[in-house]
Enzyme design. Structure first.
Site, mmCIF file in Angstrom:
data_model
loop_
_atom_site.group_PDB
_atom_site.id
_atom_site.type_symbol
_atom_site.label_atom_id
_atom_site.label_comp_id
_atom_site.label_asym_id
_atom_site.label_seq_id
_atom_site.Cartn_x
_atom_site.Cartn_y
_atom_site.Cartn_z
ATOM 1 N N CYS A 1 43.461 42.065 38.542
ATOM 2 C CA CYS A 1 42.168 41.372 38.480
ATOM 3 C C CYS A 1 41.839 40.605 39.755
ATOM 4 C CB CYS A 1 42.080 40.460 37.264
ATOM 5 S SG CYS A 1 43.015 38.948 37.365
ATOM 6 N N HIS B 1 38.138 41.873 33.938
ATOM 7 C CA HIS B 1 39.043 42.263 32.857
ATOM 8 C C HIS B 1 38.351 43.157 31.831
ATOM 9 C CE1 HIS B 1 40.599 38.453 34.519
ATOM 10 N NE2 HIS B 1 41.785 38.976 34.299
ATOM 11 N N ASP C 1 33.424 39.225 35.359
ATOM 12 C CA ASP C 1 34.802 39.281 34.869
ATOM 13 C C ASP C 1 35.377 40.683 35.083
ATOM 14 O OD1 ASP C 1 37.169 39.124 33.506
ATOM 15 O OD2 ASP C 1 36.338 38.177 31.723
#
Length: 500
Positions: free
Chosen positions: A228, A395, A393
């Site tokens: 990430c 993820h 994000d």
């Protein structure tokens, strides 16, 4: 407190007195229990943390990379009063290829040139997709934290399953937010081989060791659970390229060819110069990072150094002579230059004296965003309203982004996978203190404005600009800078919260 500490010691003594296999199993069970608890908290957070909505009655300005939006904002947003001119469409960041780089001139170089990122080879012996930092560059020493990001991946996947709602936000702000390039976890790409170093397995987080013990032992075909921070760094770099080439007013409805050329550079394929594979290869060569191991802000910054980038060292100190040697080496031609400030603004949380200054970094016209994050994850922050920061994000696992010899062959669906209109936000108090802050300096006027802006902020400044690097023997640095340094040992690093 004394009895608790004694109990802890007795437990440790009991474990140490058992066989190695039993001790290992006990430690694994404890770690697994902690991870289950973390996943449970994330599920509850998802239930009680819906997509943010805007208070229309208050109509507080919302910012996205230096542009301000109100409900009646019609198009591109309002930048701060003092701004420089929009760069021409052909403005590009340029790559520096230092002499220590290894490798051969190959397809990644040609792909870079086709995308309008010219490579300077006048002093280069060879070209690498992501070359090693030039001699004389200092290694960054920002404390970093190993990852545990399964919960973050699960939480993000839930959040992005449904399309975003407008939530009362200015449509122009949502258009801007959606136009930022969003790099996420990918699955099914060409396998990244495992390291044969015996220390490699120990460098992985417990989650990754557990996960890979039941999977393919040859390597990694997905970066889920460990990539990430790399994806956040890719997002920062891709948007710097996009703004440099197309200007800050670019939106998805205008000139998609530029976007295709930039996305091609970040495909999940070794032929793409800024692919996950090349980040990992460079991380192994220059930073001692193993495949599958989490990258922190410092390692990610060093991997980005193949562009014309100015990196700060272990202090948030920018030296003008060093910067100019990168941006304007001959004194006649200023090149658009990306400044990366790798810093830590506290121990476990950001010190409140830095809150206002940190938020202001996203309001500057030179803003490119913040790669860093929140406990158990790394995000790419690009906007702010009040004390809340908006982020993309990474993820969210998606199929691998293929490499296209002709960037025009990218489909709408493939480009759509690099964008989202769904908002996520985080209060500044909940941010992790380790981060990588990016600024794009287009010309000398931009440089002068940026220097003044980072100096005159509310609260305590997080970036300091000095005329000369004291290590060059031309000055002594800023008085009092050493008094602001928080000394951290290697043991402290393990307590930092920037998990993946």
């Amino acid at each position: 407190m004394k009895s608790t500490r004694s109990g802890s010691n007795n437990w440790q003594s009991a474990v140490s007195g058992t066989s190695p296999k039993i001790a290992t199993a006990m430690e694994a069970a404890i770690s697994a229990g902690a991870e289950v608890s973390r996943v449970g908290r994330r599920i509850l957070q998802r239930i009680w943390d819906p997509e943010p909505t805007n208070d229309r009655s208050n109509n507080e300005p919302v910012w996205c990379l230096g542009c301000s939006y109100l409900l009646d904002t019609k198009e591109y947003g309002t930048p701060p009063t003092l701004t420089t001119s929009t760069p021409p469409a052909d403005a590009t960041l340029t790559a520096i290829v230092p002499e220590p780089g290894a490798g051969v001139e190959s397809e990644p170089r040609r792909a870079t040139e086709k995308a309008g990122v010219p490579v300077n080879t006048s002093n280069a012996k060879a070209v690498a997709p992501i070359p090693v930092a030039a001699s004389g560059q200092h290694q960054l020493q920002v404390p970093e934290t190993p990852p545990l990001s399964v919960a973050s991946s699960f939480d993000s996947a839930l959040a992005y399953e449904e399309p975003g709602q407008d939530g009362g936000w200015p449509p122009a702000f949502l258009d801007d937010f959606e136009s930022r390039i969003w790099m996420t976890y990918r699955t099914g790409f060409e396998v990244i081989p495992r390291s044969t170093d015996p220390k490699a397995a120990a460098a992985l987080s417990f989650t990754m060791r557990f996960k890979t013990s039941f999977g393919d032992q040859t390597g990694f075909s997905s970066d889920t659970g460990w990539g990430c921070m790399i994806r956040s760094g890719q997002s920062l770099l891709a948007n710097a390229m996009l703004i440099s080439r197309a200007g800050r007013a670019w939106r998805r409805t205008t000139n998609p060819d530029i976007e295709r050329e930039i996305v091609c550079l970040f495909a999940d394929d070794p032929r793409a110069p800024y692919s996950i594979q090349n980040f990992v290869n460079h991380g192994a060569a220059a930073c001692g990072k193993y495949p599958g191991e989490w990258f922190g802000p410092s390692a990610t910054a060093r991997c980005i150094h193949s562009l014309r980038v100015y990196l700060t060292r272990d202090l948030p100190e920018v030296y003008e002579d060093n910067f100019m040697s990168t941006a304007n080496p001959d004194g006649n031609h200023f090149h658009p230059t990306l400044i990366l400030v790798s810093t830590r603004l506290g121990i476990d949380k950001i010190n409140p004296i830095y809150h206002e200054a940190l938020i202001s970094t996203l309001q500057l016209p030179q803003a490119i965003g913040i790669a860093g994050g929140r406990p158990s994850s790394s995000h790419y922050f690009i906007g702010a309203q009040g004390q809340w920061l908006f982020y993309l994000d990474p993820h969210h696992p998606r199929p691998a982004l293929p490499y296209r010899e002709n960037p025009n062959d990218y489909t709408i669906e493939e480009l759509d996978s690099c964008h989202t209109r769904r908002l996520r936000h985080l209060h500044v108090e909940d941010m992790d203190p380790s981060m990588l802050i990016g600024f794009l300096i287009k010309d000398e006027d931009d440089w002068d404005l940026w220097k003044s802006s980072v100096k005159h902020v509310q609260g305590k400044a997080i970036i300091n600009v000095s005329p000369h690097d004291p290590e060059h023997g031309m000055g002594f640095g800023r008085a009092g800078a050493i008094d602001e340094v928080e000394t951290l040992s290697d043991e402290d690093d393990t307590d930092t919260v920037l998990d993946l």
